[in-house]
Write a protein that holds these residues in place. Sequence first.
Motif, short mmCIF file in Angstrom:
data_model
loop_
_atom_site.label_atom_id
_atom_site.label_comp_id
_atom_site.label_asym_id
_atom_site.label_seq_id
_atom_site.Cartn_x
_atom_site.Cartn_y
_atom_site.Cartn_z
N ASN A 84 0.88 -1.31 0.11
CA ASN A 84 -0.11 0.04 0.08
C ASN A 84 0.89 1.14 -0.09
O ASN A 84 1.45 1.88 1.05
N ILE A 85 1.29 1.56 -1.15
CA ILE A 85 1.87 2.92 -1.29
C ILE A 85 1.57 4.12 -0.47
O ILE A 85 2.20 4.77 0.18
N ASP A 86 0.33 4.36 -0.43
CA ASP A 86 -0.35 5.62 0.08
C ASP A 86 -0.29 5.53 1.60
O ASP A 86 0.13 6.54 2.18
N LEU A 87 -0.35 4.36 2.05
CA LEU A 87 -0.19 4.27 3.38
C LEU A 87 1.23 4.24 3.82
O LEU A 87 1.71 5.25 5.13
N MET A 88 2.44 3.88 3.29
CA MET A 88 3.68 4.39 3.42
C MET A 88 4.04 5.64 3.24
O MET A 88 4.82 6.24 4.35
N VAL A 89 3.42 6.37 2.52
CA VAL A 89 3.49 7.76 2.17
C VAL A 89 3.12 8.65 3.37
O VAL A 89 3.83 9.53 4.02
N ILE A 114 16.48 2.90 3.02
CA ILE A 114 17.43 2.14 1.80
C ILE A 114 16.46 1.26 0.94
O ILE A 114 16.58 1.17 -0.30
N LYS A 115 15.54 0.50 1.42
CA LYS A 115 14.85 -0.54 0.93
C LYS A 115 13.93 0.09 0.05
O LYS A 115 13.62 -0.50 -0.90
N ILE A 116 13.29 1.38 0.48
CA ILE A 116 12.37 1.98 -0.30
C ILE A 116 12.90 2.52 -1.51
O ILE A 116 12.55 2.54 -2.63
N THR A 125 13.78 -0.22 -3.87
CA THR A 125 12.65 -0.97 -4.66
C THR A 125 11.67 -0.35 -5.12
O THR A 125 10.80 -0.87 -5.77
N HIS A 126 11.56 0.97 -5.01
CA HIS A 126 10.23 1.85 -5.40
C HIS A 126 10.71 3.06 -6.08
O HIS A 126 10.39 4.15 -5.98
N LYS A 127 11.70 2.81 -7.15
CA LYS A 127 12.36 3.90 -7.73
C LYS A 127 11.42 4.89 -8.59
O LYS A 127 11.25 5.91 -9.06
N ASN A 128 10.29 4.24 -8.97
CA ASN A 128 9.19 4.79 -10.04
C ASN A 128 7.91 5.45 -9.08
O ASN A 128 7.08 5.98 -9.81
N GLU A 129 7.84 5.13 -7.87
CA GLU A 129 6.94 5.67 -7.06
C GLU A 129 7.17 7.17 -6.61
O GLU A 129 7.64 7.23 -5.60
N ILE A 130 6.67 8.04 -7.66
CA ILE A 130 7.48 9.35 -7.27
C ILE A 130 6.87 10.01 -5.79
O ILE A 130 7.60 10.40 -5.10
N ASN A 131 5.68 9.67 -5.39
CA ASN A 131 5.11 10.12 -4.16
C ASN A 131 5.78 9.70 -2.92
O ASN A 131 6.30 10.36 -1.92
N ILE A 142 24.25 5.97 0.42
CA ILE A 142 23.14 6.57 -0.06
C ILE A 142 23.16 7.11 -1.44
O ILE A 142 22.45 7.05 -2.22
N MET A 143 24.54 7.32 -2.01
CA MET A 143 24.77 7.71 -3.28
C MET A 143 24.18 6.80 -4.15
O MET A 143 23.99 7.09 -5.37
N ASN A 144 24.48 5.71 -3.90
CA ASN A 144 24.28 4.55 -5.00
C ASN A 144 22.66 4.38 -5.24
O ASN A 144 22.17 4.25 -6.23
N TYR A 145 21.81 4.92 -4.43
CA TYR A 145 20.59 4.79 -4.31
C TYR A 145 20.13 5.97 -4.83
O TYR A 145 18.77 6.13 -5.39
#
Length: 467
Positions: free
Chosen positions: A129-134, A160-162, A165-171, A199-202
Amino acid sequence: MAKFISQETFDDVVRENIIEFSMSPNEAREETIKQFEAQDINLANIIKDLTINDETGVPILNECIHKLKSHIDDGIKLNENDLIENLKILESECKKSIPHRVMAAKHGAHEILLKIIENELNLPESSRNIDLMVYCLNAKTALTNKYPDIFDDKSLKIVIKILDTHKNEINLISATLQYLPKACVLHEINRQNIMNANIMNYTKPLVKNPNGKVVKDLCTLYRSLILDDDIRVEFGKAHEHARQIASEVLIDLTKILSEHDDVNVLSDLILTIASLVVRQEFCIAVEEEGGLEQVFNLMNKFPNEVKLNREALKLLRALGGHDQVKNKIVQKGAPPIIYNILDSNKENESVTANALACVSTLTLRVKENSAAFFETGIAEVIIESMKIHPKSKIVQRNAAWAIRNMVSRSREQCEHFLSFGAEELLNAALQEFPAILHDVKSALRDLGCKVDLKEEWTGKAEIKIAN
């Protein structure tokens, strides 16, 4: 000896006044304060402005944390709408003050928010649930603001995990990038841990993200990682972090200046580049990548945008720390651009101060640069700026710098400055601001004016040396 009570005792009395005596929350709060003050109780440690539920008499901050905890630990599940509503309440209450955040953390808000996000990340990626995490990250941002000690290893791993794994979830990415800087402010160890987590890698791939909001948030993160504001640490790594970040993304940040139209995004980009050019080779890299031309184009395109021009002037001044780049800045046409910015924004103290500082840097020890600025007619505008801001110490000091550096190797300019009243204005600044005495006297000296110099110390030789 002063007597104290706990927050819980205070809240219980407020609740009793609401439930037992049908008072409104404000009446109950005022009555409770009067009761304890009459007993000589010191209430300095009490949060008196908690928002109270007028039906239960309990602070809504406590209620929402309890509901979230029950949702996580006790199996009393909230539906998605109720869950999000309680997260919004938690965020709103934490934004009010640091005592609110400390109280929320004391009741377990940090661990609860981590657990909710962790539970989502443990689900298959398509089921999260992306909205919930936001909403959780927004609440964590409010909770961590100026209270960075609660940021821990688990928080960093989740971030780091976010990002991984969620590079395309802009919000979600934007919320994560807004959260991290709050953990960096006033906390050197957090900054070092974040950098040590690579952190620079991500974040490096996000520089080229076309979404301006992501780029703006990313710039804020980079600047927060190079702060040096933690008095608990004797030696920080601000310069080392700036060097690492610049080595990775400085050229990319310079390249994308031409890819955005939003003034706020451009202003943040320029400010970030200025913050990262901490070494001579970085100044050269920005110039060779066409950074000067891009900044000039933006200053010409947005002559009345205060924020953008202020940051652009800071960048030019930072780049001017390298003598070779400083000369190129002038040769490529900076003087008329800076003249126009100063002339059209001279009523604005911030832009004026930065423009004068920029002039002083670019004319330092270079007669040709001074002549290029003088030919634009900037001398008169410098004097006008001093007249407009007589009570601004920074404007008066920077103007003194600019005058001194322009005339120190170009004495032929002195008469021109004096004809506009430079001597009278500098002497007035001398009287108004004793703290900038050295700067003002240096300008008066190089203008050829009368200056009373004070001999700070005179030594007396025990043995005289004969000629």
